[in-house]
Each structure stands twice: as structure tokens, then as C-alpha cells.
Motif scaffolding. Structure first.
Motif, short mmCIF file in Angstrom:
data_model
loop_
_atom_site.label_atom_id
_atom_site.label_comp_id
_atom_site.label_asym_id
_atom_site.label_seq_id
_atom_site.Cartn_x
_atom_site.Cartn_y
_atom_site.Cartn_z
N GLY A 1 0.85 -1.19 0.00
CA GLY A 1 0.00 0.00 0.00
C GLY A 1 0.89 1.24 0.00
O GLY A 1 2.01 1.21 0.51
N GLY A 2 0.38 2.33 -0.58
CA GLY A 2 1.17 3.55 -0.74
C GLY A 2 1.83 4.07 0.52
O GLY A 2 2.94 4.59 0.49
N GLY A 3 1.17 3.93 1.67
CA GLY A 3 1.70 4.45 2.92
C GLY A 3 2.44 3.45 3.78
O GLY A 3 2.94 3.78 4.86
N ALA A 4 2.56 2.21 3.31
CA ALA A 4 3.22 1.17 4.11
C ALA A 4 4.65 1.55 4.47
O ALA A 4 5.15 1.19 5.54
CB ALA A 4 3.20 -0.16 3.37
N ILE A 5 5.29 2.31 3.60
CA ILE A 5 6.70 2.66 3.78
C ILE A 5 6.91 3.70 4.88
O ILE A 5 8.03 4.01 5.23
CB ILE A 5 7.33 3.16 2.45
CG1 ILE A 5 6.47 4.23 1.76
CG2 ILE A 5 7.50 2.00 1.49
CD1 ILE A 5 6.65 5.61 2.23
N LEU A 6 5.84 4.24 5.44
CA LEU A 6 5.96 5.22 6.51
C LEU A 6 6.41 4.57 7.82
O LEU A 6 6.99 5.24 8.68
CB LEU A 6 4.63 5.95 6.73
CG LEU A 6 4.13 6.77 5.54
CD1 LEU A 6 2.72 7.28 5.81
CD2 LEU A 6 5.08 7.92 5.24
N ASP A 7 6.16 3.28 7.98
CA ASP A 7 6.52 2.57 9.20
C ASP A 7 8.02 2.29 9.24
O ASP A 7 8.54 1.62 8.33
CB ASP A 7 5.73 1.26 9.27
CG ASP A 7 6.06 0.46 10.51
OD1 ASP A 7 5.89 0.98 11.62
OD2 ASP A 7 6.50 -0.71 10.36
N PRO A 8 8.73 2.78 10.27
CA PRO A 8 10.18 2.55 10.33
C PRO A 8 10.56 1.07 10.32
O PRO A 8 11.56 0.70 9.70
CB PRO A 8 10.59 3.21 11.66
CG PRO A 8 9.53 4.23 11.92
CD PRO A 8 8.26 3.64 11.36
N ALA A 9 9.77 0.21 10.96
CA ALA A 9 10.08 -1.22 10.96
C ALA A 9 9.93 -1.80 9.55
O ALA A 9 10.71 -2.67 9.15
CB ALA A 9 9.16 -1.96 11.95
N THR A 10 8.95 -1.31 8.80
CA THR A 10 8.79 -1.75 7.41
C THR A 10 9.97 -1.29 6.57
O THR A 10 10.51 -2.05 5.77
CB THR A 10 7.46 -1.23 6.83
OG1 THR A 10 6.38 -1.85 7.54
CG2 THR A 10 7.34 -1.53 5.35
N GLN A 11 10.40 -0.04 6.78
CA GLN A 11 11.57 0.46 6.04
C GLN A 11 12.77 -0.44 6.30
O GLN A 11 13.48 -0.83 5.37
CB GLN A 11 11.89 1.89 6.47
CG GLN A 11 10.83 2.90 6.06
CD GLN A 11 11.13 4.30 6.56
OE1 GLN A 11 12.28 4.67 6.76
NE2 GLN A 11 10.08 5.09 6.76
N GLU A 12 12.98 -0.81 7.55
CA GLU A 12 14.09 -1.67 7.92
C GLU A 12 13.94 -3.06 7.30
O GLU A 12 14.90 -3.63 6.77
CB GLU A 12 14.13 -1.78 9.45
CG GLU A 12 15.45 -2.26 9.99
CD GLU A 12 15.46 -2.19 11.51
OE1 GLU A 12 15.63 -3.27 12.13
OE2 GLU A 12 15.30 -1.09 12.06
N ALA A 13 12.71 -3.59 7.33
CA ALA A 13 12.45 -4.93 6.79
C ALA A 13 12.69 -4.99 5.28
O ALA A 13 13.00 -6.05 4.74
CB ALA A 13 11.02 -5.36 7.11
N LEU A 14 12.53 -3.86 4.59
CA LEU A 14 12.70 -3.84 3.13
C LEU A 14 14.17 -3.85 2.70
O LEU A 14 14.47 -4.12 1.54
CB LEU A 14 11.99 -2.62 2.53
CG LEU A 14 10.48 -2.72 2.51
CD1 LEU A 14 9.86 -1.37 2.12
CD2 LEU A 14 10.01 -3.81 1.58
N ALA A 15 15.08 -3.58 3.63
CA ALA A 15 16.51 -3.58 3.30
C ALA A 15 16.89 -4.94 2.74
O ALA A 15 16.51 -5.98 3.27
CB ALA A 15 17.34 -3.26 4.53
N GLY A 16 17.61 -4.94 1.63
CA GLY A 16 18.06 -6.19 1.03
C GLY A 16 17.06 -6.81 0.06
O GLY A 16 17.36 -7.80 -0.59
#
Length: 172
Positions: A85-100
């Protein structure tokens, strides 16, 4: 036993509403011979109601909790194409999980997003003055999308098949 890398999504699509995540994601999954998964649909399945109803009845905070859980689960379980979803990336834990991960930012200009989303849509964050709201959301989120993306693809005035071809080329 498969490694974590083999289980990871083939691609994770991020971008604002109207960027083409569902359309491009479905086509990309077909091309790659893998499944397509949308975290908004996952949230709706868990909540038993639409994203709009979750926002209205339970509030944005509850929606964001469900969304973050859906993203975490999908990143762990899904090996196909994943649309956030467009706003999912606002969550810091999600940002971290997307690394790699193979994160693809589908970039769209405001006028194209407005045409695709429609200003009478049932998107909860676009209720009052939708064009202005969409502009604000896009401006606020753009730096995060850009930072998280391994690949950025402009989608304006392009056919989904051309966008998919570019993503495939960029991801190798």
C-alpha cells in the motif's frame, strides 16, 4: 533447504496511489511465472472489511498496525511479486524490513495519479480535497520511496508491458 534469499519476493513494488502497483505487479508476476500478492488485500482479509472501512470504523492507526503486520508476513512468506500500500513505507520497521529486498519504486506524476485514481475514489486519505491531499502525500513520501528503492521506474504515459520490461531488465 532454501535460503532466505530464495524465499524473498521476486520484487516488492512501492509507490503512491495510481502509480500502477496492482496492474504492473500482476503483469510482472505473470512474466516471471510467480504469484502476485497485495498487502492491502491481506489487510482486508484479516480485518474482514475494506481498507476504507478499516480507516472509517477503526482509524488510521489500526489500519497501519494491520498493514505493518501484513507486510512483515508477506516479506517472510511470499516469493512472487509483492505490492505494498502507498503508505506502508511510513513505518520505520517496514523500512528496515525492506533492506536487502528487490524494491521497485513506481514513480508517477500528480496529474497521471489523479487520472488513474479518480478523485471520487474510496481512498480514505483522499476524502477532503483529493487532488491537494494526493499532492501532499506524494511529496511527503517521495524521499522515502527513493531511499528504499533499488530500482526506480517512471510510469507516466507508458504501457504496463513497457514498465514490466524495464523492471525485468533492471532487476536482471
Amino acid at each position: 533447504m532454501e535460503s532466505a534469499e530464495e524465499r524473498r519476493p521476486a520484487a516488492v513494488l512501492i509507490g503512491p496511489p495510481g502509480s500502477g502497483k496492482s496492474t504492473v505487479g500482476t503483469l510482472l508476476a505473470e512474466h516471471l511465472g510467480v504469484g502476485f500478492r497485495d498487502t492491502d488485500a491481506d489487510v482486508e482479509a484479516v480485518a474482514g472489511k475494506s481498507v476504507s472501512d478499516v480507516f472509517v470504523e477503526d482509524g488510521e492507526e489500526r489500519f497501519r498496525e494491520l498493514e505493518a503486520a501484513a507486510v512483515r508476513a508477506a516479506l517472510e512468506e511470499h516469493d512472487g511479486v509483492l505490492s505494498l500500500g502507498g503508505g506502508a513505507i511510513l513505518d520505520p520497521a517496514t523500512q528496515e524490513a525492506l533492506a536487502g529486498h528487490r524494491v521497485v519504486y513506481l514513480q508517477v506524476k500528480l496529474d497521471q495519479a489523479v487520472k488513474r485514481v479518480g478523485l471520487g475514489s474510496a481512498r480514505p486519505l483522499l476524502v477532503l480535497n483529493p487532488r491537494s491531499q494526493l499532492r501532499r502525500l506524494m511529496e511527503e513520501r517521495r524521499p522515502i520511496y527513493e531511499r528504499l528503492a533499488r530500482v526506480t521506474v517512471a510510469t507516466d504515459e507508458r504501457e504496463p508491458a513497457d514498465i514490466v520490461a524495464e523492471i525485468e531488465k533492471e532487476l536482471g
